[in-house]
Write a protein that holds these residues in place. Structure first.
Motif, short mmCIF file in Angstrom:
data_model
loop_
_atom_site.label_atom_id
_atom_site.label_comp_id
_atom_site.label_asym_id
_atom_site.label_seq_id
_atom_site.Cartn_x
_atom_site.Cartn_y
_atom_site.Cartn_z
N ILE A 289 0.85 -1.18 0.00
CA ILE A 289 0.00 0.00 0.00
C ILE A 289 0.89 1.24 0.00
O ILE A 289 1.59 1.53 0.98
N ASP A 290 0.92 1.93 -1.14
CA ASP A 290 1.66 3.19 -1.29
C ASP A 290 3.16 3.06 -1.07
O ASP A 290 3.84 4.07 -0.87
N GLY A 291 3.69 1.84 -1.06
CA GLY A 291 5.11 1.66 -0.80
C GLY A 291 5.50 1.93 0.63
O GLY A 291 6.68 1.91 0.98
N VAL A 292 4.52 2.15 1.50
CA VAL A 292 4.75 2.46 2.91
C VAL A 292 4.40 1.28 3.79
O VAL A 292 5.16 0.89 4.68
N THR A 293 3.23 0.70 3.54
CA THR A 293 2.73 -0.41 4.34
C THR A 293 2.66 -1.67 3.48
O THR A 293 2.21 -1.62 2.33
N GLY A 294 3.10 -2.79 4.04
CA GLY A 294 3.05 -4.04 3.31
C GLY A 294 2.68 -5.20 4.22
O GLY A 294 2.88 -5.14 5.44
#
Length: 392
Positions: free
Chosen positions: A258-263
């Motif tokens: 998610i957005d390169g922030v949360t995975g």
């Protein structure tokens, strides 16, 4: 009285009919192969020694390949026991044709997009075992270690789903999903509702699912259904009616970015039994891990690399996170790493053997399926305090 009817309807559903038709086609192909061998039986002496020579050469070739020992034994033993059909079977169905995802571009992408962020000196403070694992993953799998990453552990599918849906709602730029199994049901309906709404808001939503893992759970033209909702979708190696050993090369990853922030990485597929809404074999014990911070970039690269195997064109710079939120880290390291469907890739197995051989305390790995009628979940394990090694 309704149960038999429901079972019959399920067996003859369009999803299961597709699997059945493929199985019948493969059986017919094998029967044709056996018929050809039978027709050549009149030339048995010449045919036998020709096949024997071919099988011997094939066995020698397999023994020299750089691949798993189990893979070699699984082929060499039946080839030598059945030399008439063994060598030819390997050449026809299990030969050296390389799957499309094993291109050199993958390693080049990892080298370009996943440079090492920590030096050997930085890693030494976490101990020799962590240093060895980090060095192995960094040099063999090209997967670096990170420090500025927050982790959260979910011991069950129920706990995971609640957090998962909340994080999907926060997406502003993109949502990437890559799963072995996606199954129509209440869990997927909830997720799909959020994905559809986010796509309508302009969020880039993409889905990859495995062509065999989801063959019996999704319609043949499901990518078109998702496209109509504004969601991009690709199927990894769709199930085809061809007798080939490469049908066994599957994408078992369970990744969300998610957005390169949360995975998220986990053992959970997107199906009702994984969140205890549907009982198939008893209580399903599995877990998930949420990453927030720098290490999520590795998951982004893993997804985009698999996405680009069918049509390479992604500009990875467009998916760099805008900025990271305030993080509550524990001071450990996080190393997301990626295995592949290729039998030659032993990254995951090698890493687990390293950890098991160096374990100083007893490690119990619970079975995903907890056999009982309606039990309470077994006690969950606590995440390590010094850092994570994350498999995707």
């Amino acid at each position: 009285m309704k149960q038999p009817k429901q079972t019959v309807n399920k067996v003859f559903s369009p999803h299961h009919q597709r699997v059945l038709s493929v199985a019948v086609s493969i059986i017919l192909q094998f029967s044709l192969y056996a018929l050809v061998l039978f027709r050549f039986s009149r030339y048995f002496v010449y045919f036998y020694w020709s096949c024997f020579a071919i099988s011997l050469l094939v066995a020698l070739f397999i023994s020299t390949r750089k691949t798993k020992l189990a893979y070699k034994v699984a082929w060499i033993v039946p080839i030598l026991l059945l030399p008439v059909i063994g060598g030819m079977t390997y050449l026809m169905f299990g030969g050296a044709r390389r799957p499309h995802y094993q291109r050199e571009e993958t390693r080049k992408t990892f080298q370009r997009e996943l440079p090492a962020t920590l030096s050997t000196t930085d890693l030494m403070r976490y101990g020799p075992d962590a240093l060895q694992q980090a060095w192995y993953l960094g040099n063999t799998a090209l997967c670096p270690a990170y420090t500025n990453t927050e982790t959260a552990y979910f011991p069950s599918g129920k706990e995971f789903l609640q957090d998962y849906l909340a994080e999907l709602e926060k997406a502003q730029d993109y949502i990437f999903l890559e799963y072995f199994i996606i199954s129509e049901g209440s869990m997927w309906d909830e997720i799909l509702e959020v994905l559809t709404r986010k796509a309508a808001q302009g969020v880039d939503v993409r889905v990859i699912y495995d062509g065999v893992g989801s063959a019996a759970t999704l319609p043949v033209k499901y990518p078109d259904i998702l496209h109509a909702r504004g969601i991009l979708c690709r199927v990894f190696q769709p199930l085809v009616p061809v007798l080939s050993i490469h049908q066994n090369n599957r994408d078992h990853r369970k990744i969300t970015v998610i957005d390169g922030v949360t995975g998220y990485v986990s053992g959970l597929n997107l199906a009702d039994e994984y969140v205890d809404r549907k009982e198939r074999f008893g209580y399903w014990k599995d877990n998930a891990l949420r990453l927030r911070g720098e290490a999520t970039w590795s998951l982004t690269v893993f997804f985009l690399t698999m996405w680009d195997h069918q049509n390479p064109h992604s500009d990875f710079r467009l998916f760099r996170p805008r900025q990271l939120p305030p993080l509550e880290t524990t001071g450990g390291i996080v190393i997301p790493y990626a295995d592949t469907p290729n039998a030659d890739d032993t990254i995951g197995a090698d890493l687990y053997l390293q950890m098991i051989s160096k374990a100083s305390v007893t490690s119990i790995s619970p079975r995903p399926i907890w056999p009982s009628t309606r039990p309470s979940p077994p006690p969950s394990a606590s995440p390590p305090g010094r850092g994570w090694t994350c498999a995707s």
